[in-house]
Motif scaffolding. Structure first.
Motif, PDB file in Angstrom:
ATOM      1  N   THR A   1     -24.568  96.299 -19.491  1.00  0.00           N
ATOM      2  CA  THR A   1     -24.322  97.603 -19.005  1.00  0.00           C
ATOM      3  C   THR A   1     -23.633  97.544 -17.925  1.00  0.00           C
ATOM      4  OG1 THR A   1     -26.624  97.852 -18.254  1.00  0.00           O
ATOM      5  CG2 THR A   1     -26.037  98.700 -20.365  1.00  0.00           C
ATOM      6  N   ASP A   2     -23.671  96.540 -16.844  1.00  0.00           N
ATOM      7  CA  ASP A   2     -23.031  96.568 -15.941  1.00  0.00           C
ATOM      8  C   ASP A   2     -22.324  95.341 -15.538  1.00  0.00           C
ATOM      9  OD1 ASP A   2     -25.192  94.860 -14.042  1.00  0.00           O
ATOM     10  OD2 ASP A   2     -26.228  96.748 -14.329  1.00  0.00           O
ATOM     11  N   ARG A   3     -21.775  94.760 -14.426  1.00  0.00           N
ATOM     12  CA  ARG A   3     -21.256  93.503 -13.978  1.00  0.00           C
ATOM     13  C   ARG A   3     -21.945  92.639 -13.035  1.00  0.00           C
ATOM     14  NH1 ARG A   3     -16.794  93.993 -11.298  1.00  0.00           N
ATOM     15  NH2 ARG A   3     -17.115  96.031 -10.382  1.00  0.00           N
ATOM     16  N   SER A   4     -23.048  92.877 -12.860  1.00  0.00           N
ATOM     17  CA  SER A   4     -24.012  92.114 -11.703  1.00  0.00           C
ATOM     18  C   SER A   4     -24.376  90.996 -12.388  1.00  0.00           C
ATOM     19  CB  SER A   4     -25.070  92.964 -11.529  1.00  0.00           C
ATOM     20  OG  SER A   4     -26.254  92.856 -12.457  1.00  0.00           O
TER      21      SER A   4
ATOM     22  N   MET B   1     -26.696  87.344 -16.689  1.00  0.00           N
ATOM     23  CA  MET B   1     -27.702  86.514 -17.230  1.00  0.00           C
ATOM     24  C   MET B   1     -28.523  87.039 -18.172  1.00  0.00           C
ATOM     25  SD  MET B   1     -28.811  84.147 -13.711  1.00  0.00           S
ATOM     26  CE  MET B   1     -29.388  85.299 -12.565  1.00  0.00           C
ATOM     27  N   VAL B   2     -29.075  88.034 -18.110  1.00  0.00           N
ATOM     28  CA  VAL B   2     -29.961  88.718 -18.987  1.00  0.00           C
ATOM     29  C   VAL B   2     -29.360  88.946 -20.463  1.00  0.00           C
ATOM     30  CG1 VAL B   2     -31.602  90.760 -19.671  1.00  0.00           C
ATOM     31  CG2 VAL B   2     -31.670  89.496 -16.995  1.00  0.00           C
TER      32      VAL B   2
ATOM     33  N   ILE C   1     -32.620  97.672 -24.164  1.00  0.00           N
ATOM     34  CA  ILE C   1     -32.893  97.931 -22.883  1.00  0.00           C
ATOM     35  C   ILE C   1     -31.776  97.527 -21.936  1.00  0.00           C
ATOM     36  CG2 ILE C   1     -34.726  97.294 -21.183  1.00  0.00           C
ATOM     37  CD1 ILE C   1     -36.623  96.878 -23.419  1.00  0.00           C
ATOM     38  N   PRO C   2     -31.466  98.371 -20.805  1.00  0.00           N
ATOM     39  CA  PRO C   2     -30.527  97.712 -19.866  1.00  0.00           C
ATOM     40  C   PRO C   2     -30.822  96.622 -18.947  1.00  0.00           C
ATOM     41  CG  PRO C   2     -30.677 100.134 -19.613  1.00  0.00           C
ATOM     42  CD  PRO C   2     -31.861  99.775 -20.810  1.00  0.00           C
ATOM     43  N   GLU C   3     -29.998  95.798 -18.922  1.00  0.00           N
ATOM     44  CA  GLU C   3     -30.271  94.416 -18.162  1.00  0.00           C
ATOM     45  C   GLU C   3     -31.211  94.346 -17.075  1.00  0.00           C
ATOM     46  OE1 GLU C   3     -27.655  94.071 -21.414  1.00  0.00           O
ATOM     47  OE2 GLU C   3     -27.455  95.147 -19.602  1.00  0.00           O
TER      48      GLU C   3
ATOM     49  N   GLU D   1     -33.005  96.662 -15.792  1.00  0.00           N
ATOM     50  CA  GLU D   1     -34.351  97.318 -16.035  1.00  0.00           C
ATOM     51  C   GLU D   1     -35.405  96.204 -16.527  1.00  0.00           C
ATOM     52  OE1 GLU D   1     -36.231 100.620 -19.113  1.00  0.00           O
ATOM     53  OE2 GLU D   1     -34.211 101.062 -18.519  1.00  0.00           O
ATOM     54  N   LEU D   2     -34.420  95.464 -17.687  1.00  0.00           N
ATOM     55  CA  LEU D   2     -35.506  94.406 -18.066  1.00  0.00           C
ATOM     56  C   LEU D   2     -35.955  93.441 -17.156  1.00  0.00           C
ATOM     57  CD1 LEU D   2     -34.822  92.760 -21.668  1.00  0.00           C
ATOM     58  CD2 LEU D   2     -35.299  91.280 -19.580  1.00  0.00           C
ATOM     59  N   PHE D   3     -34.977  93.038 -16.209  1.00  0.00           N
ATOM     60  CA  PHE D   3     -35.405  91.928 -15.062  1.00  0.00           C
ATOM     61  C   PHE D   3     -36.373  92.392 -14.277  1.00  0.00           C
ATOM     62  CE2 PHE D   3     -34.381  90.988 -10.682  1.00  0.00           C
ATOM     63  CZ  PHE D   3     -34.922  89.864 -10.543  1.00  0.00           C
ATOM     64  N   LYS D   4     -36.443  93.916 -13.846  1.00  0.00           N
ATOM     65  CA  LYS D   4     -37.353  94.423 -12.717  1.00  0.00           C
ATOM     66  C   LYS D   4     -38.878  94.633 -13.441  1.00  0.00           C
ATOM     67  CE  LYS D   4     -33.936  97.033 -10.372  1.00  0.00           C
ATOM     68  NZ  LYS D   4     -33.496  98.372 -10.082  1.00  0.00           N
ATOM     69  N   GLU D   5     -38.657  94.543 -14.959  1.00  0.00           N
ATOM     70  CA  GLU D   5     -40.028  94.805 -15.685  1.00  0.00           C
ATOM     71  C   GLU D   5     -40.555  93.514 -16.120  1.00  0.00           C
ATOM     72  OE1 GLU D   5     -39.976  97.986 -18.615  1.00  0.00           O
ATOM     73  OE2 GLU D   5     -39.267  99.464 -17.304  1.00  0.00           O
ATOM     74  N   SER D   6     -39.912  92.465 -16.052  1.00  0.00           N
ATOM     75  CA  SER D   6     -39.990  91.032 -16.448  1.00  0.00           C
ATOM     76  C   SER D   6     -41.081  90.229 -15.766  1.00  0.00           C
ATOM     77  CB  SER D   6     -39.002  90.109 -16.735  1.00  0.00           C
ATOM     78  OG  SER D   6     -38.139  89.782 -15.519  1.00  0.00           O
ATOM     79  N   ASN D   7     -41.195  90.645 -14.368  1.00  0.00           N
ATOM     80  CA  ASN D   7     -42.138  90.107 -13.581  1.00  0.00           C
ATOM     81  C   ASN D   7     -41.775  88.657 -13.478  1.00  0.00           C
ATOM     82  OD1 ASN D   7     -43.424  92.409 -12.255  1.00  0.00           O
ATOM     83  ND2 ASN D   7     -44.559  92.548 -14.346  1.00  0.00           N
ATOM     84  N   TYR D   8     -40.726  87.824 -13.743  1.00  0.00           N
ATOM     85  CA  TYR D   8     -40.269  86.600 -13.925  1.00  0.00           C
ATOM     86  C   TYR D   8     -40.721  85.882 -12.692  1.00  0.00           C
ATOM     87  CZ  TYR D   8     -37.200  82.657 -13.907  1.00  0.00           C
ATOM     88  OH  TYR D   8     -36.576  81.319 -13.912  1.00  0.00           O
ATOM     89  N   LYS D   9     -41.220  84.562 -12.937  1.00  0.00           N
ATOM     90  CA  LYS D   9     -41.641  83.710 -12.065  1.00  0.00           C
ATOM     91  C   LYS D   9     -41.103  82.419 -12.426  1.00  0.00           C
ATOM     92  CE  LYS D   9     -45.407  86.324  -9.751  1.00  0.00           C
ATOM     93  NZ  LYS D   9     -45.070  87.316 -10.440  1.00  0.00           N
ATOM     94  N   PRO D  10     -40.211  81.779 -11.906  1.00  0.00           N
ATOM     95  CA  PRO D  10     -39.988  80.480 -12.366  1.00  0.00           C
ATOM     96  C   PRO D  10     -40.876  79.245 -12.524  1.00  0.00           C
ATOM     97  CG  PRO D  10     -39.142  80.749 -10.341  1.00  0.00           C
ATOM     98  CD  PRO D  10     -39.606  82.037 -10.389  1.00  0.00           C
TER      99      PRO D  10
END
Length: 328
Positions: free
Chosen positions: A197-200, A205-206, A313-315, A317-326
C-alpha cells in the motif's frame, strides 16, 4: 568420459526423486486428512517430448491439438526451424535425460494445489500441465493461468549445466529442479498478494514476506531454503546474521525510507545484498525478503486469522503489530 560424469548428478537426482515419489504416494505425515482428501486432477502432457519426436509433417496436427502453445504471431517456419536446429535438439535431449520421469513432480504439484484449494477455495486450479522447452527463458520458468500450467524444463537442468555457462551465478543457482514447485507456488502467491500500500522499505519487505508465508502454508513439507530459493549455506547465513542485518536497517533509518535503490540492494535478485560492509560477499541476495518473512511469521504467531485476512492487512500496520524481534 567427461560427458558421462556430467550426467551423473542429474541421474542421482532422478533416482532420489523417484524414491521420494514412492514415499509420497502414501499418507503424508503432518498433512491433515481434510487436505489430502481434496480431489485435484492434473492432466500432464510432456509436450517437450512430443515436439522433439515430431517433424514438419506433424506440425499441423500439433497446432490443432495444442493451439494455445503456438502463438499466432509466429509463422510455421519458426517452429520448423526450431525442430531442425541442432542446438535446440541438444537442449531437448538434455531435458529428456534430466527428466525421464515427471511423476515425482506431479505428486508434489497435486499436493500443492490441494493446499491451494483448501486455503483459497475460490481460486481457479489449472487442469492441464504442459512441460515444454523455452530456450532457457529463466525469467519465465513457469506460467500459471486459470486453466493451464506451463513448465519450461530447460530451466531446471541444475546450476552447473553447460547450457547455463555465461549466466550470472546467482541466476544459474536457481535453475535447479529442487526449486520447480517453489516457482509454481511463487507465481500463484504473486497473484494472491496485493501490492504494497506504500513505497516504504518496510512495506516492501513485508509484501515479500507475505508471499513467503503463503509458501509456508501451501508447501508445508518444503525446507525454508527451497521456499526462498537459498542454498543451505545462504539460509544459515541469514539466520545467523538476522539480528545484525536488522540492526543495520534500524541504525541507518531505512525502514520508512522510499529510496528506490533499496530494492536492488536488499529485495531484488542479486549475487549478494549490498550493505557496503565487509560482510557483503558472504550475504545472500534478497535478504530484505527474508527479514519480511520473519516479520510476517512473528505477526501470525500472535494472531489467528485466515490467510485472506492476513493478505489484506496494510504492511506497515502488520509490522507494528508483529512485535518482531530478530533472533540473536
Amino acid at each position: 568420459m567427461k560427458g558421462i560424469v556430467g550426467l551423473l548428478p542429474r541421474k542421482i537426482i532422478a533416482i532420489v526423486l523417484l524414491i521420494l515419489y514412492t514415499q509420497c504416494a502414501g499418507p503424508q505425515p503432518g498433512i491433515p486428512e481434510e487436505i489430502l482428501e481434496i480431489p485435484v486432477s492434473l492432466e500432464t502432457t510432456r509436450f517437450d517430448l512430443l515436439f522433439d519426436a515430431s517433424g514438419p509433417e506433424d506440425l499441423p496436427t500439433l497446432k490443432r491439438t495444442y493451439p494455445y502453445l503456438f502463438p499466432e504471431q509466429f509463422p510455421d517456419s519458426i517452429w520448423i526451424a526450431t525442430m531442425a536446429d541442432t542446438l535446440q535438439q541438444q537442449l531437448r535431449k538434455e531435458v529428456k535425460a534430466s527428466f525421464p520421469d515427471f511423476r515425482p513432480y506431479e505428486t508434489e504439484l497435486e499436493l500443492f494445489f490441494k493446499h491451494v484449494a483448501y486455503y483459497f477455495p475460490q481460486a481457479p486450479l489449472p487442469g492441464k500441465v504442459f512441460t515444454i522447452t523455452s530456450n532457457v527463458d529463466y525469467k519465465n520458468k513457469v506460467i500459471l493461468t486459470d486453466t493451464l500450467l506451463l513448465i519450461g524444463l530447460d530451466n531446471y537442468l541444475g546450476p552447473d549445466h553447460k547450457f547455463y555457462e555465461g549466466l550470472p551465478n546467482f541466476v544459474a543457482k536457481e535453475l535447479d529442479p529442487a526449486f520447480m514447485i517453489s516457482d509454481v507456488a511463487g507465481d500463484f502467491c504473486e497473484k494472491m498478494v496485493p501490492l504494497a500500500t506504500d513505497r516504504s522499505f518496510i512495506a516492501q519487505m513485508v509484501y515479500y514476506g507475505k508471499g513467503l508465508y503463503l509458501k509456508d502454508q501451501l508447501m508445508p513439507l518444503a525446507e525454508d531454503s527451497v521456499k526462498i530459493k537459498y542454498s543451505a549455506a545462504e539460509l544459515q547465513w541469514a539466520r545467523d546474521n538476522e539480528n545484525q542485518v536488522w540492526r543495520y536497517f534500524i541504525e541507518r533509518e531505512l525502514l520508512y525510507s522510499t529510496d528506490k535503490k533499496l530494492g536492488p540492494r536488499f529485495l531484488q535478485p542479486a549475487p549478494f545484498s549490498k550493505f557496503g560492509l565487509v560482510l557483503d560477499n558472504d550475504s545472500p541476495g534478497r535478504i530484505g525478503q527474508y527479514i519480511g518473512w520473519q516479520i510476517v511469521r512473528s505477526f501470525m504467531e500472535q494472531n489467528e486469522m485466515e490467510l485472506r485476512e492476513l493478505l489484506a492487512i496494510p504492511e506497515e500496520e502488520l509490522f507494528k503489530e508483529s512485535n518482531y524481534k530478530p533472533r540473536k
